[in-house]
Design a protein around this motif. Structure first.
Motif, PDB file in Angstrom:
ATOM      1  N   ASN A  61      -3.994   5.830  -6.635  1.00 41.22           N
ATOM      2  CA  ASN A  61      -4.960   6.213  -7.673  1.00 41.22           C
ATOM      3  C   ASN A  61      -5.464   5.036  -8.500  1.00 41.22           C
ATOM      4  O   ASN A  61      -6.166   5.231  -9.479  1.00 41.22           O
ATOM      5  CB  ASN A  61      -4.340   7.263  -8.593  1.00 41.22           C
ATOM      6  N   ALA A  62      -5.113   3.816  -8.094  1.00 37.52           N
ATOM      7  CA  ALA A  62      -5.573   2.636  -8.832  1.00 37.52           C
ATOM      8  C   ALA A  62      -7.074   2.464  -8.635  1.00 37.52           C
ATOM      9  O   ALA A  62      -7.621   2.758  -7.572  1.00 37.52           O
ATOM     10  CB  ALA A  62      -4.833   1.402  -8.339  1.00 37.52           C
ATOM     11  N   SER A  63      -7.724   1.986  -9.663  1.00 39.70           N
ATOM     12  CA  SER A  63      -9.167   1.752  -9.572  1.00 39.70           C
ATOM     13  C   SER A  63      -9.445   0.593  -8.617  1.00 39.70           C
ATOM     14  O   SER A  63      -8.562  -0.220  -8.334  1.00 39.70           O
ATOM     15  CB  SER A  63      -9.732   1.424 -10.953  1.00 39.70           C
ATOM     16  N   ASN A  64     -10.673   0.534  -8.143  1.00 36.10           N
ATOM     17  CA  ASN A  64     -11.052  -0.569  -7.258  1.00 36.10           C
ATOM     18  C   ASN A  64     -10.907  -1.909  -7.974  1.00 36.10           C
ATOM     19  O   ASN A  64     -10.512  -2.895  -7.365  1.00 36.10           O
ATOM     20  CB  ASN A  64     -12.494  -0.391  -6.766  1.00 36.10           C
ATOM     21  N   THR A  65     -11.202  -1.940  -9.271  1.00 36.59           N
ATOM     22  CA  THR A  65     -11.064  -3.166 -10.046  1.00 36.59           C
ATOM     23  C   THR A  65      -9.607  -3.624 -10.068  1.00 36.59           C
ATOM     24  O   THR A  65      -9.310  -4.801  -9.875  1.00 36.59           O
ATOM     25  CB  THR A  65     -11.573  -2.956 -11.484  1.00 36.59           C
ATOM     26  N   THR A  66      -8.701  -2.679 -10.291  1.00 39.33           N
ATOM     27  CA  THR A  66      -7.276  -3.001 -10.310  1.00 39.33           C
ATOM     28  C   THR A  66      -6.816  -3.477  -8.943  1.00 39.33           C
ATOM     29  O   THR A  66      -6.138  -4.500  -8.821  1.00 39.33           O
ATOM     30  CB  THR A  66      -6.448  -1.781 -10.756  1.00 39.33           C
ATOM     31  N   ARG A  67      -7.187  -2.745  -7.910  1.00 39.39           N
ATOM     32  CA  ARG A  67      -6.789  -3.114  -6.545  1.00 39.39           C
ATOM     33  C   ARG A  67      -7.344  -4.490  -6.167  1.00 39.39           C
ATOM     34  O   ARG A  67      -6.636  -5.324  -5.621  1.00 39.39           O
ATOM     35  CB  ARG A  67      -7.246  -2.061  -5.544  1.00 39.39           C
ATOM     36  N   ASP A  68      -8.615  -4.736  -6.490  1.00 36.07           N
ATOM     37  CA  ASP A  68      -9.227  -6.025  -6.173  1.00 36.07           C
ATOM     38  C   ASP A  68      -8.524  -7.155  -6.919  1.00 36.07           C
ATOM     39  O   ASP A  68      -8.320  -8.237  -6.370  1.00 36.07           O
ATOM     40  CB  ASP A  68     -10.717  -6.019  -6.509  1.00 36.07           C
ATOM     41  N   LEU A 120      -5.372  -7.192  -7.868  1.00 37.20           N
ATOM     42  CA  LEU A 120      -4.066  -7.400  -7.229  1.00 37.20           C
ATOM     43  C   LEU A 120      -4.209  -8.153  -5.913  1.00 37.20           C
ATOM     44  O   LEU A 120      -3.465  -9.094  -5.640  1.00 37.20           O
ATOM     45  CB  LEU A 120      -3.366  -6.055  -7.003  1.00 37.20           C
ATOM     46  N   VAL A 121      -5.170  -7.748  -5.113  1.00 37.21           N
ATOM     47  CA  VAL A 121      -5.387  -8.387  -3.815  1.00 37.21           C
ATOM     48  C   VAL A 121      -5.765  -9.854  -4.002  1.00 37.21           C
ATOM     49  O   VAL A 121      -5.370 -10.713  -3.208  1.00 37.21           O
ATOM     50  CB  VAL A 121      -6.457  -7.620  -2.999  1.00 37.21           C
ATOM     51  N   ARG A 159      -2.820 -13.746   1.650  1.00 39.55           N
ATOM     52  CA  ARG A 159      -3.333 -13.087   2.862  1.00 39.55           C
ATOM     53  C   ARG A 159      -4.576 -12.258   2.573  1.00 39.55           C
ATOM     54  O   ARG A 159      -5.273 -11.848   3.493  1.00 39.55           O
ATOM     55  CB  ARG A 159      -2.272 -12.181   3.486  1.00 39.55           C
ATOM     56  N   GLY A 160      -4.841 -11.976   1.310  1.00 40.37           N
ATOM     57  CA  GLY A 160      -6.047 -11.251   0.942  1.00 40.37           C
ATOM     58  C   GLY A 160      -5.984  -9.755   1.183  1.00 40.37           C
ATOM     59  O   GLY A 160      -7.017  -9.096   1.287  1.00 40.37           O
ATOM     60  N   ARG A 161      -4.791  -9.208   1.275  1.00 41.92           N
ATOM     61  CA  ARG A 161      -4.644  -7.759   1.453  1.00 41.92           C
ATOM     62  C   ARG A 161      -3.264  -7.328   0.993  1.00 41.92           C
ATOM     63  O   ARG A 161      -2.340  -8.132   0.913  1.00 41.92           O
ATOM     64  CB  ARG A 161      -4.850  -7.351   2.912  1.00 41.92           C
ATOM     65  N   LEU A 162      -3.150  -6.035   0.707  1.00 38.77           N
ATOM     66  CA  LEU A 162      -1.847  -5.458   0.369  1.00 38.77           C
ATOM     67  C   LEU A 162      -1.014  -5.334   1.636  1.00 38.77           C
ATOM     68  O   LEU A 162      -1.551  -5.189   2.738  1.00 38.77           O
ATOM     69  CB  LEU A 162      -2.035  -4.066  -0.252  1.00 38.77           C
ATOM     70  N   GLY A 163       0.292  -5.397   1.464  1.00 39.78           N
ATOM     71  CA  GLY A 163       1.186  -5.172   2.585  1.00 39.78           C
ATOM     72  C   GLY A 163       1.187  -3.702   2.981  1.00 39.78           C
ATOM     73  O   GLY A 163       0.803  -2.827   2.193  1.00 39.78           O
ATOM     74  N   GLN A 164       1.619  -3.434   4.180  1.00 38.11           N
ATOM     75  CA  GLN A 164       1.734  -2.065   4.671  1.00 38.11           C
ATOM     76  C   GLN A 164       3.217  -1.689   4.720  1.00 38.11           C
ATOM     77  O   GLN A 164       4.065  -2.539   4.993  1.00 38.11           O
ATOM     78  CB  GLN A 164       1.109  -1.939   6.059  1.00 38.11           C
ATOM     79  N   PRO A 165       3.532  -0.428   4.469  1.00 36.34           N
ATOM     80  CA  PRO A 165       4.945  -0.014   4.495  1.00 36.34           C
ATOM     81  C   PRO A 165       5.660  -0.380   5.787  1.00 36.34           C
ATOM     82  O   PRO A 165       6.820  -0.789   5.754  1.00 36.34           O
ATOM     83  CB  PRO A 165       4.875   1.501   4.301  1.00 36.34           C
ATOM     84  N   ASP A 166       4.972  -0.291   6.931  1.00 38.68           N
ATOM     85  CA  ASP A 166       5.642  -0.621   8.187  1.00 38.68           C
ATOM     86  C   ASP A 166       5.963  -2.108   8.290  1.00 38.68           C
ATOM     87  O   ASP A 166       6.924  -2.498   8.958  1.00 38.68           O
ATOM     88  CB  ASP A 166       4.830  -0.143   9.398  1.00 38.68           C
ATOM     89  N   GLU A 167       5.219  -2.944   7.600  1.00 43.43           N
ATOM     90  CA  GLU A 167       5.525  -4.375   7.592  1.00 43.43           C
ATOM     91  C   GLU A 167       6.806  -4.651   6.804  1.00 43.43           C
ATOM     92  O   GLU A 167       7.614  -5.500   7.188  1.00 43.43           O
ATOM     93  CB  GLU A 167       4.358  -5.161   7.008  1.00 43.43           C
ATOM     94  N   GLU A 187       0.853  -1.192   0.000  1.00 39.74           N
ATOM     95  CA  GLU A 187       0.000   0.000   0.000  1.00 39.74           C
ATOM     96  C   GLU A 187       0.886   1.240   0.000  1.00 39.74           C
ATOM     97  O   GLU A 187       1.381   1.650   1.042  1.00 39.74           O
ATOM     98  CB  GLU A 187      -0.906  -0.009   1.232  1.00 39.74           C
ATOM     99  N   THR A 188       1.122   1.801  -1.167  1.00 38.49           N
ATOM    100  CA  THR A 188       1.972   2.979  -1.309  1.00 38.49           C
ATOM    101  C   THR A 188       1.275   4.000  -2.195  1.00 38.49           C
ATOM    102  O   THR A 188       0.207   3.735  -2.757  1.00 38.49           O
ATOM    103  CB  THR A 188       3.328   2.610  -1.951  1.00 38.49           C
ATOM    104  N   ALA A 189       1.911   5.144  -2.353  1.00 42.52           N
ATOM    105  CA  ALA A 189       1.353   6.194  -3.207  1.00 42.52           C
ATOM    106  C   ALA A 189       1.172   5.713  -4.645  1.00 42.52           C
ATOM    107  O   ALA A 189       0.283   6.185  -5.350  1.00 42.52           O
ATOM    108  CB  ALA A 189       2.259   7.420  -3.168  1.00 42.52           C
TER     109      ALA A 189
END
Length: 89
Positions: free
Chosen positions: A34-41, A43-44, A49-57, A28-30
């Motif tokens: 701006n990716a569409s929900n379709t694109t994000r879905d 990718l996920v 794990r069913g989610r994007l990683g977080q920068p702190d991870e 999950e970065t900048a």
């Protein structure tokens, strides 16, 4: 990049400098802001794990490599893939 890491690690060993590579998965970065929900879905759906990683991870893996706990890790692409299982599918 892997070839660069091995070459740099070899060239810098006499100076006590270790060189490693972090290859984070979809995070999950900048770049994805701006990716569409379709694109994000889409990718996920590729991530176990069913989610994007977080920068702190990803930062936790970086902190490990920067610490003395990783003293014997050198010239490697870090094999603790912080990608939610993406590379395993």
């Amino acid at each position: 990049m892997r070839s660069f890491v091995r070459t740099w690690a070899s060239n810098l060993k006499d100076r006590g400098i270790r060189v490693n590579l972090i290859s984070p998965g979809l995070t999950e970065t900048a770049a994805l802001a701006n990716a569409s929900n379709t694109t994000r879905d889409g990718l996920v759906a590729l991530i176990l794990r069913g989610r994007l990683g977080q920068p702190d991870e990803v930062a936790i893996a970086v902190l490990f490599l920067a610490s003395s706990d990783s003293a014997l890790v050198n010239a490697r692409e870090f094999l603790l893939f912080a990608d939610g299982g993406y590379a395993q599918v």
